[in-house]
Motif scaffolding. Structure first.
Motif, mmCIF file in Angstrom:
data_model
loop_
_atom_site.group_PDB
_atom_site.id
_atom_site.type_symbol
_atom_site.label_atom_id
_atom_site.label_comp_id
_atom_site.label_asym_id
_atom_site.label_seq_id
_atom_site.Cartn_x
_atom_site.Cartn_y
_atom_site.Cartn_z
ATOM 1 N N PHE A 130 17.921 -16.274 -2.407
ATOM 2 C CA PHE A 130 17.595 -15.813 -1.065
ATOM 3 C C PHE A 130 16.244 -15.104 -1.022
ATOM 4 O O PHE A 130 15.911 -14.329 -1.917
ATOM 5 N N TYR A 158 27.747 -6.843 6.835
ATOM 6 C CA TYR A 158 27.887 -8.295 6.830
ATOM 7 C C TYR A 158 27.364 -8.833 5.500
ATOM 8 O O TYR A 158 26.823 -8.081 4.677
ATOM 9 N N PHE A 213 25.518 -12.701 3.775
ATOM 10 C CA PHE A 213 25.261 -14.134 3.679
ATOM 11 C C PHE A 213 25.993 -14.661 2.456
ATOM 12 O O PHE A 213 26.078 -13.984 1.425
ATOM 13 N N GLU A 214 26.512 -15.883 2.569
ATOM 14 C CA GLU A 214 27.197 -16.514 1.438
ATOM 15 C C GLU A 214 26.694 -17.944 1.296
ATOM 16 O O GLU A 214 26.702 -18.714 2.253
ATOM 17 N N LEU A 215 26.262 -18.292 0.093
ATOM 18 C CA LEU A 215 25.823 -19.653 -0.208
ATOM 19 C C LEU A 215 26.802 -20.259 -1.195
ATOM 20 O O LEU A 215 26.912 -19.819 -2.347
ATOM 21 N N VAL A 221 15.252 -16.688 6.899
ATOM 22 C CA VAL A 221 15.976 -16.795 5.632
ATOM 23 C C VAL A 221 15.516 -18.061 4.915
ATOM 24 O O VAL A 221 15.546 -19.154 5.484
ATOM 25 N N LEU A 247 19.665 -11.534 13.797
ATOM 26 C CA LEU A 247 20.748 -10.704 13.274
ATOM 27 C C LEU A 247 20.902 -9.391 14.038
ATOM 28 O O LEU A 247 21.944 -8.744 13.958
ATOM 29 N N LYS A 271 28.409 -20.767 10.167
ATOM 30 C CA LYS A 271 28.386 -21.597 8.971
ATOM 31 C C LYS A 271 27.596 -22.863 9.242
ATOM 32 O O LYS A 271 27.554 -23.366 10.374
ATOM 33 N N THR A 277 26.467 -14.280 -2.881
ATOM 34 C CA THR A 277 26.508 -13.473 -1.659
ATOM 35 C C THR A 277 25.466 -12.376 -1.724
ATOM 36 O O THR A 277 25.142 -11.871 -2.808
ATOM 37 N N LEU A 323 26.200 -22.678 3.877
ATOM 38 C CA LEU A 323 25.672 -21.343 4.143
ATOM 39 C C LEU A 323 26.502 -20.697 5.242
ATOM 40 O O LEU A 323 26.736 -21.306 6.290
ATOM 41 N N SER A 324 26.949 -19.473 5.002
ATOM 42 C CA SER A 324 27.778 -18.769 5.984
ATOM 43 C C SER A 324 27.286 -17.346 6.167
ATOM 44 O O SER A 324 26.654 -16.758 5.278
ATOM 45 N N ILE A 325 27.591 -16.793 7.330
ATOM 46 C CA ILE A 325 27.455 -15.362 7.573
ATOM 47 C C ILE A 325 28.857 -14.850 7.867
ATOM 48 O O ILE A 325 29.558 -15.403 8.714
#
Length: 205
Positions: free
Chosen positions: A31, A88, A90-92, A42, A80, A65, A100, A53-55
């Protein structure tokens, strides 16, 4: 059941796999972020088509997502500041790992906590003939729960029957070998639980 689903308890080290995972662990962050007046840009390096990719909020609820469409570098702007004040991340979700990075929103100000970025390596299942090879790398030696269920026979779904379960602790490189010979023909499911995540693998025999 131990005689049928034979766990040899051998240390089956998949050298190539673990070498690859360890190289991931030593890589720089996927990231990078850049803020302007309204959006956070991002950028994700070294992604593949199909990565997710998710938040998510602090409770794990998915707020956004997106499936990555192209292999290479991904860049996108997110507003954001429109999120309510709170925590919160981010997740990849990649092939064999989930990375994350948390951030907070406070009075329309976004702050990323890069020092808390973390990576979870997924359990890997490989099937060769009647043998099932399971491996998992965890640099922090997180516990891993493994449960094997029989789910259907001759195409008829049945109530899942637990065939084997164990919890592995204090182990960085987990390796297990299961033998399927002697089991009924049908479908099986392996459920892994580790670090708040659940992963499943289906096997047909």
């Amino acid at each position: 059941m131990k005689n049928v689903l034979n766990n040899t308890r051998k240390r089956f080290l998949m050298v190539t796999l673990f070498a690859t995972l360890l190289s991931f662990a030593n890589d720089a962050s996927y990231f990078s972020f850049k803020d302007d007046a309204e959006k956070t840009s991002v950028t994700l390096s070294d992604v593949k088509a199909g990565n997710l990719l998710s938040i998510k909020d602090d409770n794990g609820m998915v707020l956004y997502k997106e499936l990555i469409q192209k292999t290479g570098t991904y860049t996108k702007g997110f507003d954001l500041t429109s999120l309510p004040d709170g925590s919160y991340f981010f997740e990849l979700d990649k092939d064999v790992e989930i990375t994350t990075i948390p951030f907070t929103v406070n009075n329309n100000t976004v702050a990323f906590q890069k020092e808390l970025e973390s990576t979870i390596f997924k359990p890997v299942t490989r099937i060769k003939g009647d043998m099932v090879y399971i491996s998992r790398l965890s640099l922090n030696k997180a516990p891993l729960e493994i449960a094997v269920y029989f789910t259907s026979e001759n195409g008829v779904t049945s109530v899942p029957e637990l065939m084997h379960s164990e919890t592995i602790t204090n182990t960085e490189n987990v390796s297990r070998i299961f033998r399927l010979s002697g089991l009924n023909k049908g479908d099986y499911k392996i459920v892994y639980k580790t670090e708040g995540k659940v992963f499943t693998e289906s096997i047909s025999k």
